[in-house]
Design a protein around this motif. Structure first.
Motif, PDB file in Angstrom:
ATOM      1  N   GLN A 122       0.812  -1.214   0.000  1.00  0.00           N
ATOM      2  CA  GLN A 122       0.000   0.000   0.000  1.00  0.00           C
ATOM      3  C   GLN A 122       0.850   1.270   0.000  1.00  0.00           C
ATOM      4  OE1 GLN A 122      -2.226  -1.625   3.477  1.00  0.00           O
ATOM      5  NE2 GLN A 122      -4.071  -1.063   2.331  1.00  0.00           N
ATOM      6  N   ASP A 123       2.123   1.137   0.301  1.00  0.00           N
ATOM      7  CA  ASP A 123       3.023   2.282   0.308  1.00  0.00           C
ATOM      8  C   ASP A 123       3.203   2.805  -1.118  1.00  0.00           C
ATOM      9  OD1 ASP A 123       5.162   4.050   1.389  1.00  0.00           O
ATOM     10  OD2 ASP A 123       6.406   2.813   0.079  1.00  0.00           O
ATOM     11  N   PRO A 124       2.899   4.077  -1.375  1.00  0.00           N
ATOM     12  CA  PRO A 124       2.981   4.613  -2.738  1.00  0.00           C
ATOM     13  C   PRO A 124       4.357   4.443  -3.384  1.00  0.00           C
ATOM     14  CG  PRO A 124       1.774   6.127  -1.326  1.00  0.00           C
ATOM     15  CD  PRO A 124       2.355   5.069  -0.426  1.00  0.00           C
ATOM     16  N   ALA A 184       5.152   2.292  -6.712  1.00  0.00           N
ATOM     17  CA  ALA A 184       5.785   2.911  -7.877  1.00  0.00           C
ATOM     18  C   ALA A 184       6.977   2.086  -8.357  1.00  0.00           C
ATOM     19  CB  ALA A 184       6.222   4.331  -7.535  1.00  0.00           C
ATOM     20  N   ARG A 185       7.759   1.567  -7.419  1.00  0.00           N
ATOM     21  CA  ARG A 185       8.911   0.752  -7.819  1.00  0.00           C
ATOM     22  C   ARG A 185       8.451  -0.558  -8.463  1.00  0.00           C
ATOM     23  NH1 ARG A 185      10.804   2.828  -2.797  1.00  0.00           N
ATOM     24  NH2 ARG A 185      10.359   0.877  -1.683  1.00  0.00           N
ATOM     25  N   VAL A 210       0.065   2.049  -9.249  1.00  0.00           N
ATOM     26  CA  VAL A 210       0.222   3.145  -8.290  1.00  0.00           C
ATOM     27  C   VAL A 210      -1.139   3.735  -7.939  1.00  0.00           C
ATOM     28  CG1 VAL A 210       1.286   5.399  -7.910  1.00  0.00           C
ATOM     29  CG2 VAL A 210       2.506   3.640  -9.218  1.00  0.00           C
ATOM     30  N   GLN A 211      -2.015   3.786  -8.905  1.00  0.00           N
ATOM     31  CA  GLN A 211      -3.327   4.424  -8.747  1.00  0.00           C
ATOM     32  C   GLN A 211      -4.209   3.669  -7.752  1.00  0.00           C
ATOM     33  OE1 GLN A 211      -6.030   4.177 -12.171  1.00  0.00           O
ATOM     34  NE2 GLN A 211      -5.990   6.404 -12.255  1.00  0.00           N
ATOM     35  N   ALA A 212      -4.217   2.353  -7.812  1.00  0.00           N
ATOM     36  CA  ALA A 212      -5.069   1.555  -6.931  1.00  0.00           C
ATOM     37  C   ALA A 212      -4.559   1.612  -5.497  1.00  0.00           C
ATOM     38  CB  ALA A 212      -5.119   0.107  -7.408  1.00  0.00           C
ATOM     39  N   PRO A 213      -5.453   1.618  -4.516  1.00  0.00           N
ATOM     40  CA  PRO A 213      -5.005   1.705  -3.124  1.00  0.00           C
ATOM     41  C   PRO A 213      -4.301   0.445  -2.622  1.00  0.00           C
ATOM     42  CG  PRO A 213      -7.382   1.417  -3.234  1.00  0.00           C
ATOM     43  CD  PRO A 213      -6.924   1.660  -4.639  1.00  0.00           C
TER      44      PRO A 213
END
Length: 276
Positions: A78-80, A84-85, A97-100
């Motif tokens: 859940q960590d943005p 992203a990585r 990235v968009q989804a929680p």
């Protein structure tokens, strides 16, 4: 035909693009939800309600598992920054990235390996391809249960096979021990209603359902019919007219088309799997 049956018939027709089996199909809310499945690749930023993650994992753990080995795990991301990585390692698919919530489903023989070590046993059976296959199937069954549960709660999902593009880097990002492999990812969240999605027609049942013995006599004609339906669907949803035959020939026609996954045996060996 009652309302539920009518809905079921409509869902069946949508699933096959109009080439549904000519039967009086039984239907209920569960079947209706499964037949309505579609991949969602656009999500609202709203977080999931408390308890949803744990409920999805409980649903996953309710799936069948070979000999009760439960040879899978799941890493909830859940960590943005970590999402992203992982997105960067998965063909830069922005919806990750968009989804929680991004779930990484793990074929996990490491737990059994540790169990053997704790009891002073070398579990030789874990070194064979069969054990890896069991873990792979267990993870897939569990994940699909989670999809059904998520969609019943009004959430959208999409599998991410591109997580296998860089197995060793993904394992490092997730802190996986040896004998654990990230099979696929799964984005989960509230679908963005401004981005339309549709039920994609599948191959006709006449191509996948065989009675008593496998039969291929009418396969070319049936594939041609499916090509026409899928081509029309793709054009209608703005993807251009590309049929199934074209897609499959491109998808598995060359090693390069596997986007690095042609080195999977090497990657699995690096992650500790013996595969004898």
């Amino acid at each position: 035909m009652d309302g539920i049956a009518q809905t079921g018939a409509a869902r069946l027709a949508a699933r096959y693009g109009g080439d549904a089996p000519d039967v009086s199909a039984p239907a209920n809310a569960v079947v209706d939800s499964i037949l309505a499945h579609r991949s969602i690749r656009a999500f609202l930023p709203a977080p999931l309600a408390d308890g949803v993650l744990e409920t999805l994992v409980a649903a996953a753990q309710s799936a069948p598992t070979s000999s009760n080995q439960q040879a899978w795990s799941v890493v909830a991301v859940q960590d943005p920054a970590r999402k992203a990585r992982l997105a960067a390692l998965s063909n830069d698919q922005r919806f990750i990235v968009q989804a929680p919530l991004f779930l990484c489903w793990i074929a996990d023989l490491s737990r059994l390996d540790r169990l053997g070590a704790a009891h002073g046993r070398k579990l030789e059976g874990l070194e064979f391809l069969e054990s890896y296959m069991v873990a792979l199937v267990d993870a897939a069954l569990a994940a699909q249960n989670a999809v059904v549960a998520a969609e019943s709660l009004g959430l959208g999902t999409v599998y991410v096979g591109a997580l296998r593009h860089h197995p060793e880097k993904v394992a490092e990002e997730l802190g996986l021990p040896p004998n654990a492999f990230a099979v696929f990812g799964m984005s989960i969240g509230h679908p963005d209603p401004s981005v339309p999605s549709a039920v994609k027609p599948r191959l006709p049942q006449s191509l996948v359902l065989h009675h008593e013995q496998y039969a291929v006599a009418e396969e070319p004609a049936r594939i041609a019919g499916y090509d026409a339906r899928l081509g029309a669907f793709s054009q209608a949803v703005g993807m251009g007219r590309q049929d199934w035959t074209q897609r499959m020939l491109a998808r598995v026609g060359t090693a390069a088309a596997l986007s690095g996954r042609d080195r999977m045996r090497e990657a699995l060996a690096a992650l500790g799997f013996k595969l004898r």
